[in-house]
Design a protein around this motif. Sequence first.
Motif, PDB file in Angstrom:
ATOM      1  N   ASN A 175      -1.554   1.942  -6.118  1.00  0.00           N
ATOM      2  CA  ASN A 175      -0.969   0.717  -5.577  1.00  0.00           C
ATOM      3  C   ASN A 175      -1.868  -0.496  -5.766  1.00  0.00           C
ATOM      4  O   ASN A 175      -1.465  -1.620  -5.433  1.00  0.00           O
ATOM      5  CB  ASN A 175      -0.669   0.903  -4.084  1.00  0.00           C
ATOM      6  N   LYS A 182      -7.041   3.003   3.170  1.00  0.00           N
ATOM      7  CA  LYS A 182      -7.523   2.404   1.933  1.00  0.00           C
ATOM      8  C   LYS A 182      -8.828   3.070   1.519  1.00  0.00           C
ATOM      9  O   LYS A 182      -9.027   3.501   0.403  1.00  0.00           O
ATOM     10  CB  LYS A 182      -7.704   0.901   2.157  1.00  0.00           C
ATOM     11  N   VAL A 240      -4.514  -1.484  -4.209  1.00  0.00           N
ATOM     12  CA  VAL A 240      -4.842  -2.170  -2.961  1.00  0.00           C
ATOM     13  C   VAL A 240      -6.354  -2.318  -2.906  1.00  0.00           C
ATOM     14  O   VAL A 240      -7.084  -1.329  -2.844  1.00  0.00           O
ATOM     15  CB  VAL A 240      -4.335  -1.374  -1.745  1.00  0.00           C
ATOM     16  N   THR A 280      -3.722   4.856  -3.056  1.00  0.00           N
ATOM     17  CA  THR A 280      -4.388   3.569  -2.878  1.00  0.00           C
ATOM     18  C   THR A 280      -4.763   2.979  -4.235  1.00  0.00           C
ATOM     19  O   THR A 280      -4.570   1.786  -4.494  1.00  0.00           O
ATOM     20  CB  THR A 280      -5.650   3.735  -2.005  1.00  0.00           C
ATOM     21  N   SER A 338       0.810  -1.217   0.000  1.00  0.00           N
ATOM     22  CA  SER A 338       0.000   0.000   0.000  1.00  0.00           C
ATOM     23  C   SER A 338       0.846   1.270   0.000  1.00  0.00           C
ATOM     24  O   SER A 338       0.331   2.370  -0.216  1.00  0.00           O
ATOM     25  CB  SER A 338      -0.921   0.015   1.220  1.00  0.00           C
TER      26      SER A 338
END
Length: 416
Positions: A394, A407, A396, A391, A188
């Motif tokens: 990445n 997140k 995630v 977020t 993350s």
Amino acid sequence: MGTTWPLLTLLPRKGTLLFNNIFSIVPAVLMGCSKVAESFEMIVVARLLVGTCAGLSSNVVPMYLGELAPKNLRGALGVVPQLFITIGILVAQIFGLRSILANKQGWPVLLGVTGIPAALQLLLLPFFPESPRYLLIQRKDEETAKNALRRLRGWDDVDTEIEEIREEDKAEKAAGFVSVRKLFSMRSLRWQVVSIIVLMGGQQLSGVNAIYYYADQIYLSAGVKEQDVQYVTAGTGAVNVLMTVCAVFVVELLGRRFLLLLGFSICFAACCVLTAALALQDAASWVPYISITCVISYVVGHALGPSPIPALLITEIFLQSSRPAAFMVGGSVHWLSNFTVGLIFPFIQVGLGAYSFIIFAVICLLTTIYIFLVVPETKSKTFIEINRIFTKMNKVSEVHPEKMELKDFPPSASRQ
């Protein structure tokens, strides 16, 4: 740089800065007394301590100011530390003139005055509030955090900001504090970590210290008398200050990303033209003046973006739990890159001569491409809004059970 993260886990931001003054005042006394004591060892020890001071302050000051600032002024306040660095360099260049303190009688005073800013900070900083984010998220002291925000903002209604800090706190409660090791292992935080390494490395490996190293020779080749070079160098320092002042005022207008792209692009162009000018400096009498123009252009470009913006971005793209570790990583990359350029550039210069700056041009170009492709704009966004951008980058899909960064968060958190 290894002292930054441990100190920030033990002391608050303001406490770390106050403690850090020891590493400036004590060396100033040692260096100021070294001539009387006839001890060069005192200077060596003092320089080591000053290095500790520089490493800590270059990380903690932008972190502290970034956590104090409202989002609409965070960029301007984030550039202010770099502004005072450039002012310090200019003052040192002026005091370091041979007609002032850079002489047999004055050099102990020149080295000793470095403790004056630290003494002023030691006297004045206790009257400033602690970081509200530190107080609420790490100390869990909401009332003191509110009082700090009221002092900073000048009004009583700080509930909106307190709520935004609470949302950041909720997003981080899963695992508490992020160590340097965990910083590198968390998916993350992948693009955040890569970005600070690229930006901090690019800042120093782009050749800013090499430009200053080579500038005196360029001025001499243009016909500046040897005894006058020091005044031209001080003039270059003044340009650096002026352009950093400009960055303070335009960073919230133009944005961080634009200034980074503009700054590194100017540095790239300056390195390319400087290489050609140095290779052809004997071709015509006016060519050395092109070299001087390139040096000044490079200083302008670096002062607009590469110098002030990377440390500001570290504050913005990491949340409270991971920010100290991120600053430790970014600061380590900064000083290691600085050391590397200082160590190897003289050898590069001997080997490549006029073409030495091609290496720095390539680094500027690669850094520019990375910023264009990866680094988002953070202007006028809250920390959790910026975190939401990363977020997505990445990829995630859900909150990692061991992570502290955000997140997802309720829509109310982004209402400012």
